[in-house]
Design a protein around this motif. Structure first.
Motif, mmCIF file in Angstrom:
data_model
loop_
_atom_site.group_PDB
_atom_site.id
_atom_site.type_symbol
_atom_site.label_atom_id
_atom_site.label_comp_id
_atom_site.label_asym_id
_atom_site.label_seq_id
_atom_site.Cartn_x
_atom_site.Cartn_y
_atom_site.Cartn_z
ATOM 1 N N GLY A 163 40.667 37.843 35.474
ATOM 2 C CA GLY A 163 41.784 37.299 36.225
ATOM 3 C C GLY A 163 41.514 35.845 36.556
ATOM 4 N N ALA A 164 42.557 35.037 36.527
ATOM 5 C CA ALA A 164 42.375 33.590 36.670
ATOM 6 C C ALA A 164 41.708 33.226 37.997
ATOM 7 C CB ALA A 164 43.724 32.881 36.542
ATOM 8 N N GLY A 165 42.154 33.840 39.093
ATOM 9 C CA GLY A 165 41.594 33.505 40.391
ATOM 10 C C GLY A 165 40.140 33.884 40.516
ATOM 11 N N ALA A 166 39.807 35.112 40.118
ATOM 12 C CA ALA A 166 38.432 35.586 40.211
ATOM 13 C C ALA A 166 37.512 34.791 39.301
ATOM 14 C CB ALA A 166 38.360 37.077 39.876
ATOM 15 N N PHE A 167 38.003 34.448 38.106
ATOM 16 C CA PHE A 167 37.164 33.668 37.193
ATOM 17 C C PHE A 167 36.917 32.268 37.739
ATOM 18 C CE2 PHE A 167 36.298 30.956 33.539
ATOM 19 C CZ PHE A 167 35.251 31.649 32.968
ATOM 20 N N ALA A 168 37.943 31.669 38.345
ATOM 21 C CA ALA A 168 37.764 30.343 38.928
ATOM 22 C C ALA A 168 36.707 30.381 40.035
ATOM 23 C CB ALA A 168 39.092 29.838 39.479
ATOM 24 N N GLN A 169 36.693 31.456 40.815
ATOM 25 C CA GLN A 169 35.680 31.592 41.856
ATOM 26 C C GLN A 169 34.281 31.697 41.266
ATOM 27 O OE1 GLN A 169 36.858 34.922 44.300
ATOM 28 N NE2 GLN A 169 38.182 33.659 45.578
ATOM 29 N N LEU A 170 34.153 32.466 40.177
ATOM 30 C CA LEU A 170 32.849 32.582 39.526
ATOM 31 C C LEU A 170 32.367 31.224 39.032
ATOM 32 C CD1 LEU A 170 33.402 35.867 37.460
ATOM 33 C CD2 LEU A 170 31.753 35.562 39.309
ATOM 34 N N GLN A 171 33.271 30.457 38.463
ATOM 35 C CA GLN A 171 32.904 29.132 37.966
ATOM 36 C C GLN A 171 32.520 28.196 39.102
ATOM 37 O OE1 GLN A 171 32.068 29.337 34.851
ATOM 38 N NE2 GLN A 171 33.385 27.725 34.029
ATOM 39 N N GLU A 172 33.261 28.279 40.209
ATOM 40 C CA GLU A 172 32.948 27.417 41.349
ATOM 41 C C GLU A 172 31.604 27.779 41.972
ATOM 42 O OE1 GLU A 172 36.217 27.770 44.002
ATOM 43 O OE2 GLU A 172 37.628 26.738 42.667
ATOM 44 N N GLN A 173 31.274 29.059 41.955
ATOM 45 C CA GLN A 173 30.001 29.491 42.519
ATOM 46 C C GLN A 173 28.827 28.905 41.756
ATOM 47 O OE1 GLN A 173 30.128 33.731 42.312
ATOM 48 N NE2 GLN A 173 31.666 33.944 43.938
ATOM 49 N N GLU A 174 28.951 28.879 40.418
ATOM 50 C CA GLU A 174 27.811 28.452 39.601
ATOM 51 C C GLU A 174 28.293 28.048 38.209
ATOM 52 O OE1 GLU A 174 23.259 30.099 38.953
ATOM 53 O OE2 GLU A 174 24.658 31.069 40.322
ATOM 54 N N LEU A 175 28.314 26.755 37.971
ATOM 55 C CA LEU A 175 28.833 26.264 36.698
ATOM 56 C C LEU A 175 27.973 26.713 35.521
ATOM 57 C CD1 LEU A 175 29.965 22.631 37.594
ATOM 58 C CD2 LEU A 175 31.418 24.608 37.106
ATOM 59 N N GLY A 176 26.678 26.796 35.725
ATOM 60 C CA GLY A 176 25.775 27.157 34.632
ATOM 61 C C GLY A 176 25.720 28.651 34.410
ATOM 62 N N THR A 177 26.876 29.226 34.061
ATOM 63 C CA THR A 177 26.978 30.679 33.905
ATOM 64 C C THR A 177 27.336 31.051 32.473
ATOM 65 O OG1 THR A 177 27.670 30.977 36.210
ATOM 66 C CG2 THR A 177 28.157 32.766 34.688
ATOM 67 N N LEU A 178 26.583 31.970 31.915
ATOM 68 C CA LEU A 178 26.889 32.557 30.617
ATOM 69 C C LEU A 178 27.585 33.886 30.870
ATOM 70 C CD1 LEU A 178 26.489 32.627 27.464
ATOM 71 C CD2 LEU A 178 24.399 33.926 27.920
ATOM 72 N N TYR A 179 28.718 34.106 30.193
ATOM 73 C CA TYR A 179 29.479 35.328 30.389
ATOM 74 C C TYR A 179 29.351 36.228 29.170
ATOM 75 C CZ TYR A 179 31.604 32.719 34.186
ATOM 76 O OH TYR A 179 31.797 31.980 35.337
ATOM 77 N N LEU A 180 29.186 37.513 29.427
ATOM 78 C CA LEU A 180 29.182 38.515 28.375
ATOM 79 C C LEU A 180 30.210 39.594 28.713
ATOM 80 C CD1 LEU A 180 25.378 39.158 27.627
ATOM 81 C CD2 LEU A 180 26.933 37.567 26.488
ATOM 82 N N THR A 181 30.917 40.070 27.695
ATOM 83 C CA THR A 181 31.805 41.227 27.816
ATOM 84 C C THR A 181 31.103 42.437 27.204
ATOM 85 O OG1 THR A 181 32.811 40.770 25.674
ATOM 86 C CG2 THR A 181 33.812 39.720 27.611
ATOM 87 N N ASP A 182 31.744 43.593 27.268
ATOM 88 C CA ASP A 182 31.157 44.784 26.634
ATOM 89 C C ASP A 182 30.820 44.508 25.174
ATOM 90 O OD1 ASP A 182 31.636 46.033 29.035
ATOM 91 O OD2 ASP A 182 32.934 47.607 28.229
ATOM 92 N N TYR A 183 31.763 43.882 24.470
ATOM 93 C CA TYR A 183 31.547 43.620 23.044
ATOM 94 C C TYR A 183 30.341 42.716 22.828
ATOM 95 C CZ TYR A 183 32.344 42.295 18.214
ATOM 96 O OH TYR A 183 32.176 42.082 16.865
ATOM 97 N N LEU A 184 30.236 41.659 23.601
ATOM 98 C CA LEU A 184 29.130 40.730 23.420
ATOM 99 C C LEU A 184 27.797 41.347 23.812
ATOM 100 C CD1 LEU A 184 30.765 37.410 24.642
ATOM 101 C CD2 LEU A 184 30.191 38.048 22.292
ATOM 102 N N VAL A 185 27.822 42.254 24.772
ATOM 103 C CA VAL A 185 26.586 42.969 25.114
ATOM 104 C C VAL A 185 26.157 43.850 23.943
ATOM 105 C CG1 VAL A 185 25.594 44.751 26.593
ATOM 106 C CG2 VAL A 185 26.925 42.896 27.604
ATOM 107 N N ARG A 186 27.094 44.587 23.383
ATOM 108 C CA ARG A 186 26.766 45.479 22.255
ATOM 109 C C ARG A 186 26.200 44.705 21.077
ATOM 110 N NH1 ARG A 186 31.947 47.706 23.596
ATOM 111 N NH2 ARG A 186 31.747 49.745 24.603
ATOM 112 N N HIS A 187 26.704 43.503 20.850
ATOM 113 C CA HIS A 187 26.352 42.739 19.652
ATOM 114 C C HIS A 187 25.607 41.450 20.004
ATOM 115 C CE1 HIS A 187 28.840 45.474 17.309
ATOM 116 N NE2 HIS A 187 29.757 45.345 18.244
#
Length: 205
Positions: free
Chosen positions: A105-129
């Motif tokens: 969600g746009a709001g929640a993602f913006a909060q994650l980015q504001e908390q810490e810019l140096g963040t790598l994101y993984l989804t289920d697919y990226l975790v599997r592979h």
């Protein structure tokens, strides 16, 4: 085969499992009307400049055979080039800059980015592979020195989880440890992907 009563979604392979699950749910009891899915290789995310023309080729190959065609990609690092192709081909894509925002969600993602810019994101697919797409896809497996180059500015790995799965949790934590990043998990479910599919489904009615 022509499917004039259906909608085609030309999508990113990284969304394939989730999209198929949702499409199957929407299609049940629908007497053949609904959504078909064709996925492009997820490895294109390592070469986002190739995504727009790959989407164009698939859209043109399917044109005339479907009621309508939609694109199951966000911008995905194409710098607006995918939007240009979509405009030229008269198709629409999923909203947002990438699937991370779509899930969270746009709001929640913006909060994650504001908390810490140096963040790598993984989804289920990226975790599997993770090994194939990140460690091998970025050449780190063969050249370990590249890890420091790619991830020197990262401090945190956030796992955006679509489905509860202890094994995926374990693999995500392992990926964070391997990259030397602090681990966090955010359970997003399918997030905005559901709303996007509902809109697509309405177009097929």
């Amino acid at each position: 085969m022509d499917r004039p009563d259906r909608v085609l979604v030309v999508a990113c392979g990284a969304l394939a499992k989730e999209l198929r699950h949702l499409i199957t749910a929407f299609d049940q009891g629908d007497n053949g009307r609904g959504i078909d899915l064709e996925c492009l290789p997820a490895k294109l995310h390592n070469r986002p400049e190739l995504i727009p023309e790959a989407v164009r080729d698939r859209v043109r190959a399917a044109r005339g055979r479907y009621r309508s065609i939609l694109v199951g990609y966000a911008d995905c690092g194409t710098g607006g080039l995918l939007d240009k192709v979509c405009q030229e081909e008269g198709v629409e894509r999923l909203p947002g800059p990438h699937c991370y925002e779509l899930y969270a969600g746009a709001g929640a993602f913006a909060q994650l980015q504001e908390q810490e810019l140096g963040t790598l994101y993984l989804t289920d697919y990226l975790v599997r592979h993770f090994e194939r797409l990140i460690m091998e896809g970025l050449g780190i497996s063969d050249h370990p020195e590249l890890q420091e180059i790619y991830f020197k500015n990262y401090t945190r790995l956030v796992y955006l989880s679509q489905e509860p799965d202890p094994e995926l949790d374990r693999l995500a934590k392992k990926a964070a440890d391997r990259l030397g990043l602090r681990f966090e998990k955010v359970a997003t479910g399918y997030g905005g992907l559901v709303d996007a599919l509902v809109e697509i489904r309405e177009r097929a009615a």
